[in-house]
Every structure is written in structure tokens, then in C-alpha cells.
Design an enzyme around this catalytic site. Structure first.
Site, PDB file in Angstrom:
ATOM      1  N   HIS A   1      -5.727   2.802   9.499  1.00 43.15           N
ATOM      2  CA  HIS A   1      -4.319   2.383   9.490  1.00 43.15           C
ATOM      3  C   HIS A   1      -3.379   3.503   9.915  1.00 43.15           C
ATOM      4  O   HIS A   1      -2.228   3.249  10.256  1.00 43.15           O
ATOM      5  CB  HIS A   1      -3.936   1.887   8.090  1.00 43.15           C
ATOM      6  CG  HIS A   1      -4.549   0.565   7.760  1.00 43.15           C
ATOM      7  ND1 HIS A   1      -3.864  -0.627   7.825  1.00 43.15           N
ATOM      8  CD2 HIS A   1      -5.811   0.237   7.395  1.00 43.15           C
ATOM      9  CE1 HIS A   1      -4.655  -1.620   7.502  1.00 43.15           C
ATOM     10  NE2 HIS A   1      -5.859  -1.122   7.231  1.00 43.15           N
TER      11      HIS A   1
ATOM     12  N   ASP B   1       3.463   7.863  12.937  1.00 44.61           N
ATOM     13  CA  ASP B   1       3.141   6.709  12.099  1.00 44.61           C
ATOM     14  C   ASP B   1       2.063   5.909  12.808  1.00 44.61           C
ATOM     15  O   ASP B   1       2.122   5.757  14.034  1.00 44.61           O
ATOM     16  CB  ASP B   1       4.396   5.829  11.941  1.00 44.61           C
ATOM     17  CG  ASP B   1       4.516   5.227  10.545  1.00 44.61           C
ATOM     18  OD1 ASP B   1       3.476   4.971   9.923  1.00 44.61           O
ATOM     19  OD2 ASP B   1       5.652   5.008  10.094  1.00 44.61           O
TER      20      ASP B   1
HETATM   21  C1  GDG Z   1       0.341   2.547   6.535  1.00 47.52           C
HETATM   22  C2  GDG Z   1       0.590   3.348   7.817  1.00 47.52           C
HETATM   23  C3  GDG Z   1       0.873   1.185   9.056  1.00 47.52           C
HETATM   24  C4  GDG Z   1       8.621   0.045   1.753  1.00 47.52           C
HETATM   25  N1  GDG Z   1       9.592   0.286   0.829  1.00 47.52           N
HETATM   26  C5  GDG Z   1       9.633  -0.796   0.045  1.00 47.52           C
HETATM   27  C6  GDG Z   1       8.669  -1.705   0.492  1.00 47.52           C
HETATM   28  N2  GDG Z   1       8.067  -1.173   1.534  1.00 47.52           N
HETATM   29  C7  GDG Z   1       7.024  -1.860   2.308  1.00 47.52           C
HETATM   30  C8  GDG Z   1       7.544  -2.265   3.659  1.00 47.52           C
HETATM   31  C9  GDG Z   1       6.260  -2.367   4.477  1.00 47.52           C
HETATM   32  C10 GDG Z   1       5.379  -1.334   3.778  1.00 47.52           C
HETATM   33  O1  GDG Z   1       5.926  -1.033   2.507  1.00 47.52           O
HETATM   34  C11 GDG Z   1       5.354  -0.023   4.543  1.00 47.52           C
HETATM   35  O2  GDG Z   1       4.558  -0.172   5.646  1.00 47.52           O
HETATM   36  P1  GDG Z   1       4.611   0.845   6.837  1.00 47.52           P
HETATM   37  O3  GDG Z   1       3.807   0.281   7.938  1.00 47.52           O
HETATM   38  O4  GDG Z   1       6.026   1.065   7.237  1.00 47.52           O
HETATM   39  O5  GDG Z   1       4.055   2.241   6.310  1.00 47.52           O
HETATM   40  P2  GDG Z   1       2.872   2.808   5.310  1.00 47.52           P
HETATM   41  O6  GDG Z   1       3.090   2.423   3.924  1.00 47.52           O
HETATM   42  O7  GDG Z   1       2.856   4.276   5.577  1.00 47.52           O
HETATM   43  O8  GDG Z   1       1.522   2.128   5.844  1.00 47.52           O
HETATM   44  C12 GDG Z   1       1.475   2.565   8.762  1.00 47.52           C
HETATM   45  C13 GDG Z   1       0.493   0.483   7.768  1.00 47.52           C
HETATM   46  O9  GDG Z   1      -0.328   1.312   6.936  1.00 47.52           O
HETATM   47  C14 GDG Z   1      -0.254  -0.828   8.041  1.00 47.52           C
HETATM   48  O10 GDG Z   1      -1.382  -0.633   8.815  1.00 47.52           O
HETATM   49  O11 GDG Z   1       1.817   0.405   9.745  1.00 47.52           O
HETATM   50  O12 GDG Z   1       1.660   3.271   9.976  1.00 47.52           O
HETATM   51  O13 GDG Z   1       1.169   4.615   7.525  1.00 47.52           O
HETATM   52  O14 GDG Z   1       5.668  -3.619   4.336  1.00 47.52           O
HETATM   53  O15 GDG Z   1       8.257  -3.468   3.556  1.00 47.52           O
HETATM   54  N3  GDG Z   1       8.463  -2.903  -0.091  1.00 47.52           N
HETATM   55  C15 GDG Z   1       9.234  -3.216  -1.167  1.00 47.52           C
HETATM   56  N4  GDG Z   1      10.188  -2.370  -1.645  1.00 47.52           N
HETATM   57  C16 GDG Z   1      10.429  -1.151  -1.072  1.00 47.52           C
HETATM   58  O16 GDG Z   1      11.292  -0.404  -1.527  1.00 47.52           O
HETATM   59  N5  GDG Z   1       9.057  -4.392  -1.759  1.00 47.52           N
END
Ligand code: GDG
Length: 467
Positions: free
Chosen positions: A155, A363
Site C-alpha cells: 500500500h 504517498d
Molecule cells: C495507506 C497509504 C494509500 C483520515 N483522517 C480521518 C479519516 N481518515 C481516513 C481518510 C482515508 C484514510 O483515512 C487515509 O487514507 P490515505 O490513503 O490518505 O492514507 P494512509 O492512511 O497513509 O494509507 C496510502 C492507502 O494506504 C490505501 O492503499 O492510499 O498511500 O499510505 O480514507 O478518509 N477518517 C475519519 N476521520 C479522520 O479524521 N473518519
């Protein structure tokens, strides 16, 4: 296909949509095949009950979890996974802690996972291992005689060969990938790094497009960019909780344009750089001062890892200084919250924003960028300012792509986003929505599993077993 067995560091109940992303993606195929989901329970216990596997039935799906001892948790989770692999894979050699003791704990937990999972496996199961915590899992399973198809999805990004080579034992890690039948990455850039590494460091032969031979095995590798469930997210946007949030935000910020950032508080997300770009905007373009407010949600994450405390303090100091220098009695430029927003309300916040700032330094993909787009009103959509270093930038070419290290350039893009005419906003949004729909999370899941179904690593001998 046979039964799907998912293995990841943490396990989520696919019946609960609050679990979000991966759980929603995997729910269909786990339900349809009566699958298993295996991982760490999140509990740290005395070493004594480590042998137990906790079984919980979630509809047709079995959730299997194991506890970790304190020593294993510290070495495997805090030490190797988040103190070595996470920083290095995000190009941050300066933050890596190469303590020699961690790799042993990492290997031990992967062996423990393999031993505990093995009795639950059936011959025609298809095993899908998720992410950097579990790179050697297939090799450990193979060493126990497991011959099922096993796929791996990373990921997070894979760094260029010379950065990867800075990890003591990097050759061991990459060799372990050859025990899989299929290895999936988020982007073409990551796949190219894999090809570059295995061809130069491991003298692998590219057999044909998408297959590499080394260590007596031929492994398939490909890019499978993860998406979101657009329909599920649209439904969440139109549900009462999100609508209520949207209306409250609209009312509260009726005289200003709202910019929003939503991130786990992590040094890969470029939060201090984002604040500096916003400060640059306010300095160079005084007309934006009373008319724009940035809401930054930084949800707490991995607070027991040292580098995370540093980033917290840096961010707090920057937000404080921006508000101190530019704030007025009736306007604060930055609203910063070190808290998690309920998932049901998040789309309301996205929809109320004119601009989203998604500016990670690196990312794997970044799902916030995709969620922001899906939550917009297509008739009056907001603008996505996106780091060129997010995996999502390979797909979302109609975003305003920025270099997050360049605060002047990023400030200029934010200004452009704030001033973008409606017609251009609509055109860009529509093009990106088409890509989001075409490559949603179900496409990700189906295409990976279809490729895994066709991939069968050829074995020449058992040499690859020796990790
Ligand atoms: C890894 C990889 C890759 C965030 N703050 C809150 C919240 N979130 C949720 C978002 C989103 C998720 O968390 C974050 O996903 P990301 O993709 O932006 O980043 P990572 O957590 O680092 O994930 C990344 C991912 O895996 C999937 O393969 O895209 O590159 O690093 O869904 O909405 N959700 C809530 N409250 C928050 O304050 N409910």
C-alpha cells in the site's frame, strides 16, 4: 475462485462500513467465498497466550486474530515496520532507526503469523497478504509447506533501488517477495523501482512483461492503483450526518472560501510544508487574507513512535505562528484539529470546501484526494491541489499538481484553485470522476485477484525457501 484468505496487520469487520476502505473493498469477495481475515488483534499481552488464535464469525466470514507480546510488538510493529520500513519506503532515510534487534522481531512475528494461520488453510485457498508489515509471510508459509497461490499488495511506495539498498538486510526483504505468485504496487513508478532493484541488485531476468526470474522463482509483478468505492462514498455524502455537516460548514463560512486538509498526522503527509505554502499565500496575496480559511484535520496516529511527536510540535508551532501573525479578531486563517472526525461527517466537510490540499511528500496512493472528488457537487465542484509525489497523481492528471517542497509554487497553485472559474472546475472534476469510477476499489480488488488467478510462480528448486 477458491476461498479468499486476507492477511493484514489489523483486521476489520467487513460488515461495519465505519471500518472504511480496505474492509469495504474486500467485503464482497470475502462474503462470496466464505473467506478468512487473519491479523493482529491490536492487543499486547504477556507472552503466555501468544499461541491462541481468536476466532470471530462475521456473517459468512471468519475473523482470526492473534495477540502480540510486548517484545514482539516493540520490535515488529514499532521497530521494524514503522521505524525502518515506513520511513525508508517514504524516502526518509534520516528518520530510520536501523536498530539491529528489530529485524529479528519482524521475522519472528511473520513466522508466528504463518504457524498460526497454517491450520486454518485449505488446499484451494487464495491468500492475499497486505502491506509492509508482512513482506516475508509467504516465504514463511512456503517453508511450512504451503503451496497455495499467494499474492502481496504494497500500500505504500517502493523507493528507488539505492534508497532501498540502505536497509541492512534489503536483499533478504526482496528475496522474500519472490515467494509470492504476484506482487502488486500502487503505481508504475513503484513497479519501475522494483524492476530496477531486482535487475541490478538481484540480477533478475525480465522474462516477459510483468514477470521476473530470480532465486529459482519467477514472480509476476504489476501496478494496481487502489481506488475508493465511489457509490458507497456518494451515499455517505448524501446521508443526513454528512448533509448536516455540510450545511453547518456552509453557514459558518458563508463569507469565506474554505480550504481543507484531512490527514493522519504523519511526516509523509507534508503538513509543515503545506502550512508554509499557506503562509506564503497570505504573505504574497493579501487579498486572500480575510477571504480564505484552512481547516486542517490531523488525526492522531502511531503516537508511540518518536518522529510523530516531532511532527506534532512542528505543526502546532506553525499553525500558532500563522494565526498569531495574520489572525484578526473575527478571522483565524487556520483551524487545526488534532482529532479524528467521524467517517459519516467527513464527506460533508469535503463538500463544503472550495479547495482540498493533498500535498504529501510521498504517498503510495492517497485516498483523501479521491474521497474529496467523490464528495463534490458536480455542478459546483471544488478544486484538488495534489502533490505530484502522491501515487494518485499518476491517475488524477486534471488536479492542480504541485511540488510540496516548493512553497511559492504551491501558494501559486492554491491561488489558482481559489480563483478557478466554474466551467474549468466542472471540466476537471468530470474528467477525474470518470477515472475514479473506472478504477474504483472493486476494479482494484477484481483485477488483482484475476491476475493472481492467472499467475503461478514457476519453481526451479527450493533455494528461495532459505531466507
Ligand atoms: C495507506 C497509504 C494509500 C483520515 N483522517 C480521518 C479519516 N481518515 C481516513 C481518510 C482515508 C484514510 O483515512 C487515509 O487514507 P490515505 O490513503 O490518505 O492514507 P494512509 O492512511 O497513509 O494509507 C496510502 C492507502 O494506504 C490505501 O492503499 O492510499 O498511500 O499510505 O480514507 O478518509 N477518517 C475519519 N476521520 C479522520 O479524521 N473518519
Amino acid at each position: 475462485m477458491g476461498r479468499l484468505v486476507v492477511v493484514s496487520n489489523r483486521v476489520a469487520d467487513p460488515r461495519k462500513t465505519a471500518a472504511g476502505g480496505l474492509a469495504v473493498a474486500l467485503a464482497d469477495v470475502l462474503n462470496a467465498t466464505g473467506g478468512l481475515w487473519f491479523g493482529w488483534s491490536g492487543k499486547v499481552v504477556d507472552a503466555t497466550d501468544e499461541d491462541e488464535v481468536h476466532v470471530q464469525q462475521a456473517g459468512p466470514v471468519k475473523l482470526l486474530t492473534v495477540n502480540l507480546s510486548q517484545a514482539d510488538h516493540d520490535a515488529f510493529y514499532l521497530g521494524y515496520s514503522n521505524g525502518v520500513l515506513w520511513p525508508v519506503f517514504h524516502y526518509r532515510l534520516d528518520l530510520a532507526d536501523f536498530d539491529a534487534g528489530y529485524i529479528g522481531g519482524y521475522r519472528r512475528v511473520n513466522q508466528l503469523f504463518a504457524r498460526r494461520l497454517l491450520p486454518f488453510l485449505q488446499p484451494d485457498d487464495v491468500i492475499w497478504v497486505q502491506d509492509y508489515h508482512l513482506i516475508p509471510l509467504a516465504a514463511e508459509l512456503r517453508a511450512l509447506g504451503c503451496r497455495q497461490r499467494i499474492g502481496f499488495f504494497l500500500h505504500i511506495p517502493l523507493p528507488p533501488p539505492l534508497i532501498l539498498a540502505a536497509i541492512p538486510g534489503h536483499d533478504w526483504l526482496v528475496r522474500a517477495l519472490f515467494a509470492y505468485d504476484l506482487v502488486g504496487f500502487q503505481s508504475k513508478a513503484d513497479l519501475n523501482h522494483f524492476a530496477g532493484y531486482v535487475e541490478t541488485e538481484a540480477h533478475a531476468q525480465r522474462v516477459e512483461d510483468g514477470r521476473w526470474r530470480a532465486f529459482g522463482r519467477t514472480v509476476h509483478a504489476g501496478a494496481f492503483p487502489i481506488g475508493i468505492d465511489v457509490e458507497e462514498f456518494t451515499a455517505l455524502t448524501n446521508a443526513p450526518e454528512a448533509m448536516e455537516m455540510y450545511e453547518r460548514m456552509q453557514k459558518e463560512y458563508s463569507r469565506r472560501k474554505l480550504l481543507v486538509g484531512v490527514d493522519r498526522l504523519d511526516y509523509s503527509k507534508g503538513l509543515p510544508q503545506r502550512m508554509r505554502a499557506f503562509r506564503e499565500l497570505l504573505t504574497r496575496h493579501p487579498e486572500t487574507r480575510r477571504s480564505a480559511t484552512l481547516i486542517q484535520i490531523a488525526s492522531p496516529s502511531r503516537e508511540d513512535v518518536g518522529a510523530y511527536t516531532d511532527i506534532l510540535h512542528e505543526l502546532e508551532a506553525l499553525c500558532g505562528s500563522i494565526n498569531g501573525n495574520f489572525g484578526e479578531l473575527d478571522w483565524m486563517p487556520v483551524r487545526y484539529m488534532h482529532r479524528t472526525v467521524a467517517r459519516a461527517r467527513l464527506p460533508g466537510l469535503y463538500r463544503a470546501a472550495r479547495v482540498a490540499l493533498v500535498t504529501p511528500l510521498r504517498d503510495g496512493m492517497n485516498l483523501v484526494a479521491k474521497e474529496f472528488l467523490a464528495a463534490q457537487d458536480p455542478a459546483d465542484p471544488g478544486v484538488l491541489v495534489l502533490s505530484r509525489f502522491a501515487g494518485a497523481a499518476e491517475q488524477l492528471r486534471e488536479a492542480l499538481l504541485v511540488n510540496p517542497y516548493d512553497s511559492e509554487g504551491t501558494a501559486a497553485a492554491i491561488l489558482l484553485a481559489l480563483q478557478m472559474p466554474l466551467e474549468e472546475r466542472r471540466t476537471r472534476h468530470a474528467a477525474m470522476m470518470e477515472s475514479l469510477r473506472r478504477h474504483d476499489v472493486h476494479w482494484w480488488c477484481d483485477s488483482f485477484l484475476a491476475a493472481l488467478g492467472e499467475a503461478r510462480a514457476e519453481e526451479k528448486g527450493p533455494s528461495w525457501l532459505r531466507l
